[in-house]
Structures are given as structure tokens and as C-alpha cells.
Write a protein that holds these residues in place. Sequence first.
Motif, PDB file in Angstrom:
ATOM      1  N   HIS A 261     -33.947  62.686 -11.540  1.00 26.97           N
ATOM      2  CA  HIS A 261     -34.734  63.923 -11.566  1.00 26.97           C
ATOM      3  C   HIS A 261     -36.226  63.607 -11.688  1.00 26.97           C
ATOM      4  N   PRO A 262     -36.900  63.348 -10.546  1.00 20.15           N
ATOM      5  CA  PRO A 262     -38.327  63.016 -10.605  1.00 20.15           C
ATOM      6  C   PRO A 262     -39.201  64.185 -11.076  1.00 20.15           C
ATOM      7  N   LEU A 263     -38.867  65.398 -10.619  1.00 10.32           N
ATOM      8  CA  LEU A 263     -39.634  66.599 -10.977  1.00 10.32           C
ATOM      9  C   LEU A 263     -41.101  66.454 -10.617  1.00 10.32           C
ATOM     10  N   CYS A 264     -41.352  65.766  -9.507  1.00  7.29           N
ATOM     11  CA  CYS A 264     -42.715  65.604  -8.996  1.00  7.29           C
ATOM     12  C   CYS A 264     -42.632  65.334  -7.494  1.00  7.29           C
ATOM     13  N   ALA A 265     -43.752  65.468  -6.806  1.00  7.01           N
ATOM     14  CA  ALA A 265     -43.783  65.208  -5.367  1.00  7.01           C
ATOM     15  C   ALA A 265     -43.661  63.710  -5.092  1.00  7.01           C
ATOM     16  N   LEU A 266     -42.874  63.357  -4.079  1.00  8.32           N
ATOM     17  CA  LEU A 266     -42.696  61.961  -3.679  1.00  8.32           C
ATOM     18  C   LEU A 266     -42.785  61.870  -2.165  1.00  8.32           C
ATOM     19  N   ASN A 267     -43.270  60.739  -1.657  1.00  7.55           N
ATOM     20  CA  ASN A 267     -43.264  60.567  -0.204  1.00  7.55           C
ATOM     21  C   ASN A 267     -41.917  60.003   0.239  1.00  7.55           C
ATOM     22  N   ALA A 268     -41.747  59.905   1.553  1.00  8.14           N
ATOM     23  CA  ALA A 268     -40.449  59.494   2.106  1.00  8.14           C
ATOM     24  C   ALA A 268     -40.043  58.095   1.659  1.00  8.14           C
ATOM     25  N   VAL A 269     -41.018  57.188   1.566  1.00  9.21           N
ATOM     26  CA  VAL A 269     -40.718  55.816   1.145  1.00  9.21           C
ATOM     27  C   VAL A 269     -40.230  55.793  -0.299  1.00  9.21           C
ATOM     28  N   GLN A 270     -40.884  56.568  -1.160  1.00 11.04           N
ATOM     29  CA  GLN A 270     -40.476  56.620  -2.561  1.00 11.04           C
ATOM     30  C   GLN A 270     -39.084  57.230  -2.720  1.00 11.04           C
ATOM     31  N   ILE A 271     -38.825  58.302  -1.978  1.00 12.20           N
ATOM     32  CA  ILE A 271     -37.511  58.943  -2.049  1.00 12.20           C
ATOM     33  C   ILE A 271     -36.410  57.978  -1.603  1.00 12.20           C
ATOM     34  N   ASP A 272     -36.653  57.295  -0.493  1.00 12.82           N
ATOM     35  CA  ASP A 272     -35.641  56.370   0.019  1.00 12.82           C
ATOM     36  C   ASP A 272     -35.400  55.216  -0.949  1.00 12.82           C
ATOM     37  N   ALA A 273     -36.453  54.727  -1.594  1.00 12.61           N
ATOM     38  CA  ALA A 273     -36.295  53.623  -2.545  1.00 12.61           C
ATOM     39  C   ALA A 273     -35.421  54.048  -3.719  1.00 12.61           C
ATOM     40  N   ILE A 274     -35.647  55.258  -4.229  1.00 14.47           N
ATOM     41  CA  ILE A 274     -34.817  55.756  -5.336  1.00 14.47           C
ATOM     42  C   ILE A 274     -33.386  55.967  -4.860  1.00 14.47           C
ATOM     43  N   GLY A 275     -33.236  56.547  -3.657  1.00 13.35           N
ATOM     44  CA  GLY A 275     -31.901  56.789  -3.124  1.00 13.35           C
ATOM     45  C   GLY A 275     -31.107  55.510  -2.947  1.00 13.35           C
ATOM     46  N   GLN A 276     -31.762  54.479  -2.437  1.00 12.87           N
ATOM     47  CA  GLN A 276     -31.073  53.200  -2.234  1.00 12.87           C
ATOM     48  C   GLN A 276     -30.695  52.556  -3.557  1.00 12.87           C
ATOM     49  N   ARG A 277     -31.598  52.648  -4.542  1.00 17.36           N
ATOM     50  CA  ARG A 277     -31.277  52.088  -5.869  1.00 17.36           C
ATOM     51  C   ARG A 277     -30.107  52.844  -6.493  1.00 17.36           C
ATOM     52  N   LEU A 278     -30.088  54.153  -6.276  1.00 12.98           N
ATOM     53  CA  LEU A 278     -29.044  54.999  -6.835  1.00 12.98           C
ATOM     54  C   LEU A 278     -27.694  54.708  -6.194  1.00 12.98           C
ATOM     55  N   THR A 279     -27.655  54.624  -4.879  1.00 12.76           N
ATOM     56  CA  THR A 279     -26.375  54.374  -4.200  1.00 12.76           C
ATOM     57  C   THR A 279     -25.828  52.984  -4.534  1.00 12.76           C
ATOM     58  N   LYS A 280     -26.707  52.033  -4.755  1.00 11.11           N
ATOM     59  CA  LYS A 280     -26.246  50.703  -5.170  1.00 11.11           C
ATOM     60  C   LYS A 280     -25.585  50.779  -6.535  1.00 11.11           C
ATOM     61  N   ALA A 281     -26.167  51.576  -7.431  1.00 15.19           N
ATOM     62  CA  ALA A 281     -25.608  51.705  -8.787  1.00 15.19           C
ATOM     63  C   ALA A 281     -24.283  52.468  -8.774  1.00 15.19           C
ATOM     64  N   THR A 282     -24.213  53.547  -8.013  1.00 15.76           N
ATOM     65  CA  THR A 282     -22.973  54.334  -7.981  1.00 15.76           C
ATOM     66  C   THR A 282     -21.839  53.565  -7.312  1.00 15.76           C
ATOM     67  N   ALA A 283     -22.167  52.744  -6.322  1.00 15.58           N
ATOM     68  CA  ALA A 283     -21.128  51.952  -5.648  1.00 15.58           C
ATOM     69  C   ALA A 283     -20.517  50.919  -6.596  1.00 15.58           C
ATOM     70  N   ALA A 284     -21.274  50.541  -7.639  1.00 13.89           N
ATOM     71  CA  ALA A 284     -20.779  49.524  -8.566  1.00 13.89           C
ATOM     72  C   ALA A 284     -19.981  50.117  -9.732  1.00 13.89           C
ATOM     73  N   VAL A 285     -19.923  51.437  -9.829  1.00 17.44           N
ATOM     74  CA  VAL A 285     -19.176  52.078 -10.926  1.00 17.44           C
ATOM     75  C   VAL A 285     -17.686  51.855 -10.723  1.00 17.44           C
ATOM     76  N   ASP A 286     -17.023  51.408 -11.762  1.00 18.03           N
ATOM     77  CA  ASP A 286     -15.584  51.110 -11.694  1.00 18.03           C
ATOM     78  C   ASP A 286     -14.776  52.398 -11.818  1.00 18.03           C
ATOM     79  N   CYS A 287     -14.035  52.739 -10.768  1.00 21.71           N
ATOM     80  CA  CYS A 287     -13.207  53.962 -10.775  1.00 21.71           C
ATOM     81  C   CYS A 287     -11.752  53.673 -11.084  1.00 21.71           C
ATOM     82  N   SER A 288     -11.423  52.472 -11.460  1.00 22.91           N
ATOM     83  CA  SER A 288     -10.017  52.129 -11.709  1.00 22.91           C
ATOM     84  C   SER A 288      -9.527  52.737 -13.014  1.00 22.91           C
TER      85      SER A 288
END
Length: 288
Positions: A261-288
Amino acid sequence: MSGATSAPTARALDVIELLARAEETRLRFSDIVSELGLTQATAHAILTTLRDRGWAERDPVDKSFSLGPAAAVVAARLDAARPLTRSARAAAAVVHRDVGYPTSVVERIDDALVMTAIEGGDPRHPAGIPGDRIPYAPPFGVAFAAWDTLDQQRAWIHRAASTDPEVEGRLHGILTRTRERGFDIDWTTPALAQHAQLAGTMLGAGLPPHIRRTLEQLLAEFATVGYLSDDDPARETRPVVTIAAPVLDDRQRVRLIVGVHPLCALNAVQIDAIGQRLTKATAAVDCS
């Protein structure tokens, strides 16, 4: 599981959830009655029972209510009982450390989305608190719906209460684009979210036709208010409220979502960087 519910049980749970959300706020008897719309007799009976069972306690000096020791016993068992949530919360903490913005865990309970954990944030201007609940309907829950079955996607779209084919087409496009990108980007500000929820509660039986049409048009706008197309210049100036990615199990079903939740304006590069970091973290969550 949806079905018949117990009104007395719901009222008791409403009181427990209100006490849990209060944090540092001191809730007196009159506050609980007013906030939950209970009669004094009902509130007194519930609070007396909760106190007797250790779920609530009353300060002898200022007469305010708070959670009791029984809640602490349950809280101590949560990590063992809900390992997926524990793992997602750990991922949220890592993402928060890396990107610097508040990061939450949101789970779906029937037709509602509930924030079950949050890391970081300004207490004076919180991105949310555990227990916050919003309807699972457009514009909320894109990161859940985008990975759901086609039938469930249609059900989510129909909750927008709009019969406009253009709105339906826009919502299908949002889900498709979100799944292609791997994460959701939401510009729905807290004020817009409150207005959207209020408009949804007003659309009921007995409204004059012209008022109903106006409300339906308003709901149609709210359904996609949090989405901006890739070429929309407003993306550079409007505050990004949430960037969210799903935690998927081995069948590619969404178990929960983690959101920044940035709650501030971000450019496309910043948004993509957060999105990529986020998807990497969620992919590593153990669902077993």
C-alpha cells in the motif's frame, strides 16, 4: 460455507471483532451500543457473557472494555493452526522491509475480503487494520478474481450490480490484464471505497425507478474506478493504493493475497519493481 446463520452468535462476534479493532481506543458501553446498533439489553447480555468467559474485560476505573485473556489463548494457537497465514505474514514482512510501504495479508471469507495482518504503516494514517472487511465485489478483489474459474469470475462481475455490457467487458479486460501482468494495481482511494460500499447498500427494493437508475449508473462507475489503463496519463499523478499478488496452491487456486500500500503516486518503473518483488515473495509462500 454460506447458509443459515445465527443472529445472536453474529452479534457476539461483532462485539469481539469491534474490541479487537479498537487497539488503543477505549470503548465504553455506550460506544459499543452505538457502533453496532445494539439495544442496551442485548449489549449488556453479550458483554456479561464475554466477561464471564474471559473474552472481554472491563477497566474498573474508566469502565472501558477490551479483549480478555481468552482471546490471548486463541491468538497463541493461531500460528500453529493456520500455517499458510503465518507464512504469508512472514512474506509480507520481508516485502515491507524491501519496499518500505505497508504490506498486508488479505483472505476471502465467503463474499467478503478480510485483512488478517499488516506490516508497517503510520498509525495516524493507517492503510488498514486487521479485521477490516470489504465486500468481494468490483472494484474490490481483482487479485482474487483474476485467477478464479470463469464461472466464479462471472459471479464476481455480476456483483457489480450493473447490467451494462460495456462495464462487464471492462471488468473482463481488467481480470485478463491483471493475470497477464501477475499482479493487480488499484487506485481506489479509501474515500472512493467508502462511497462505493455506501452506494451498494442503498440499492435495494422500494426505490423509485429514476433513483434506482441513477444508483445503478453510479455503481457501474465505481466498478472500475480503481483501474487505470496502461496509457492513461493519470497513472503518473494519482496515488497508488494497492499493488497485490495472489498466493496460489498447486492447482493454481488463490488461497490469499499479499498487498503493498504505497498511498502515493508512482511511475511505471516503480510500480513494476514493487510488483515483481511482490510476486517473487508470494510464489515462495508454502501452501502445503
